[in-house]
Design a protein around this motif. Structure first.
Motif, PDB file in Angstrom:
ATOM      1  N   MET A 103      45.072  25.914  44.385  1.00 33.02           N
ATOM      2  CA  MET A 103      43.792  25.595  44.597  1.00 33.02           C
ATOM      3  C   MET A 103      43.129  25.618  45.771  1.00 33.02           C
ATOM      4  O   MET A 103      41.936  26.010  45.788  1.00 33.02           O
ATOM      5  N   LEU A 104      43.802  25.462  46.603  1.00 36.89           N
ATOM      6  CA  LEU A 104      43.421  25.417  48.161  1.00 36.89           C
ATOM      7  C   LEU A 104      43.448  26.887  48.688  1.00 36.89           C
ATOM      8  O   LEU A 104      42.768  27.130  49.977  1.00 36.89           O
ATOM      9  N   MET A 105      44.389  27.637  48.253  1.00 35.02           N
ATOM     10  CA  MET A 105      44.401  29.084  48.752  1.00 35.02           C
ATOM     11  C   MET A 105      43.312  30.010  48.199  1.00 35.02           C
ATOM     12  O   MET A 105      43.104  30.923  48.711  1.00 35.02           O
ATOM     13  N   VAL A 106      42.489  29.483  47.097  1.00 34.48           N
ATOM     14  CA  VAL A 106      41.644  30.291  46.612  1.00 34.48           C
ATOM     15  C   VAL A 106      40.262  30.575  47.359  1.00 34.48           C
ATOM     16  O   VAL A 106      39.992  31.685  47.563  1.00 34.48           O
ATOM     17  N   PRO A 107      40.028  29.577  48.149  1.00 38.04           N
ATOM     18  CA  PRO A 107      38.695  29.755  49.071  1.00 38.04           C
ATOM     19  C   PRO A 107      38.811  30.760  50.048  1.00 38.04           C
ATOM     20  O   PRO A 107      37.915  31.553  50.331  1.00 38.04           O
ATOM     21  N   PRO A 108      40.133  30.403  50.788  1.00 41.26           N
ATOM     22  CA  PRO A 108      40.149  31.682  51.821  1.00 41.26           C
ATOM     23  C   PRO A 108      40.503  33.013  51.390  1.00 41.26           C
ATOM     24  O   PRO A 108      39.890  34.238  51.844  1.00 41.26           O
ATOM     25  N   LEU A 109      41.094  33.259  50.149  1.00 41.80           N
ATOM     26  CA  LEU A 109      41.361  34.495  49.500  1.00 41.80           C
ATOM     27  C   LEU A 109      39.762  35.343  49.040  1.00 41.80           C
ATOM     28  O   LEU A 109      39.611  36.378  49.278  1.00 41.80           O
ATOM     29  N   THR A 110      38.986  34.136  48.306  1.00 37.64           N
ATOM     30  CA  THR A 110      37.878  34.448  48.120  1.00 37.64           C
ATOM     31  C   THR A 110      36.811  35.213  49.352  1.00 37.64           C
ATOM     32  O   THR A 110      36.000  35.952  49.362  1.00 37.64           O
ATOM     33  N   TRP A 111      37.129  34.338  50.336  1.00 35.49           N
ATOM     34  CA  TRP A 111      36.436  34.661  51.536  1.00 35.49           C
ATOM     35  C   TRP A 111      36.733  36.143  52.229  1.00 35.49           C
ATOM     36  O   TRP A 111      36.083  36.938  52.590  1.00 35.49           O
ATOM     37  N   LEU A 112      38.166  36.238  51.815  1.00 35.98           N
ATOM     38  CA  LEU A 112      38.646  37.651  52.546  1.00 35.98           C
ATOM     39  C   LEU A 112      38.196  38.682  51.710  1.00 35.98           C
ATOM     40  O   LEU A 112      37.708  39.933  51.833  1.00 35.98           O
TER      41      LEU A 112
END
Length: 298
Positions: A103-112
């Motif tokens: 769940m916390l890895m989604v935001p940086p991946l979405t940013w990338l």
């Protein structure tokens, strides 16, 4: 019973079934090849769902079906890492908390991938989660065990699946989407199993019982409860309940496998749970505030 309460109970049932699915899977692969087990589990689950979504599948354009299947390949990658992690781990509780970090890895991946900068809740939760992960996995010093590394890879691939699927899921009916992706995942795992695994000449009867529980309870019934519950349960309330899955999994592992949980690991689990709660704090606060306002109006 109020519809919202019924929805919450169904979501809670789904989390309990998901937690039990960790136990079912670990017991099943004591005799079944891991990829072959996942392949048949997901393919049979897709076939069970198929009669309920035939019309919706026919109404979906071929282009959307193709994109749905492509995202199913990411799910395939996630399940390969996950089932191998389960096979190489003594317990399942630690892995459940590592997986919850998706769940916390989604935001940086979405940013990338999509240039969407993470919000403030993510940056506040990140150091708490990293601290919890360090405490949870530092039993071997600074090195990760094979199982821990595979769980981290599974968590990362699950976050990638969430990032892609959340942008596409609105175009396809949820049940049709799930049926296609389960089918793709099952077929790809069976191909992998045929190429790289060897099935035993005989499989004990009780192992087939664990396999049946995985298909019927942890996959098909769980999906039904989750889908039905989300119709009535508020999204913030449902998210909060679903965060309890790693907690139930730890309790199951403690009871069934006597998984060692020294104070350091317990603190790590607590910090990860706090990080997830803080990450969801704003939606949960807004939901609580709106609910309280409605009660005051009444």
């Amino acid at each position: 019973m109020l519809p919202e309460r019924r929805g919450d109970l169904l979501i809670l049932t789904a989390t309990l079934l998901a937690s039990a699915g960790w136990l079912f899977s670990k017991e099943a692969i004591t005799a079944l090849p891991p990829a072959g087990f996942v392949g048949w589990r997901f393919l049979l689950a897709a076939l069970i769902l198929l009669p309920f979504c035939q019309r919706r599948l026919r109404a979906t354009s071929p282009a959307n079906l193709l994109k749905t299947a492509a995202i199913g390949l990411v799910m395939t990658l996630n399940l390969i890492f996950w089932i191998q992690a389960v096979a190489h781990s003594e317990g399942i509780g630690e892995g459940a908390f590592i997986m919850s970090l998706a769940m916390l890895m989604v935001p940086p991946l979405t940013w990338l991938l999509f240039r969407e900068r993470p919000g403030r809740p993510f940056w506040l939760a990140l150091p708490i989660a990293v601290s919890g992960l360090f405490l949870l996995t530092s039993g071997n010093g600074l090195s990760l065990s094979l199982g821990q590394l595979l769980f981290l890879l599974a968590s990362l691939s699950l976050a990638l699946y969430f990032s892609l699927n959340s942008r596409f899921a609105r175009r396809v009916d949820p049940m049709a989407l799930t049926c296609v992706q389960l089918g793709v995942t099952g077929i790809m795992h069976l191909i992998y199993s045929a190429l790289f695994e060897q099935w035993p000449a005989q499989v004990p009867g009780h192992v087939w019982g664990w396999f049946a529980a995985s298909v019927l309870l942890a996959t098909s019934l769980r999906f039904f409860c989750q889908s039905a519950g989300q119709k009535y349960s508020h999204v913030a309330n449902a998210a909060l309940i679903m965060m309890l899955e790693p907690v139930w999994t730890v309790l199951i592992s403690l009871f069934w496998y006597q998984e060692p949980m020294p104070p350091q690991k317990v603190l790590g689990c607590v910090l990860i749970l706090l990080a997830l709660l803080s990450f969801r704090s704003r939606p949960l606060y807004e939901w609580y505030r709106n609910r309280r306002a409605m009660r005051m109006v009444r």
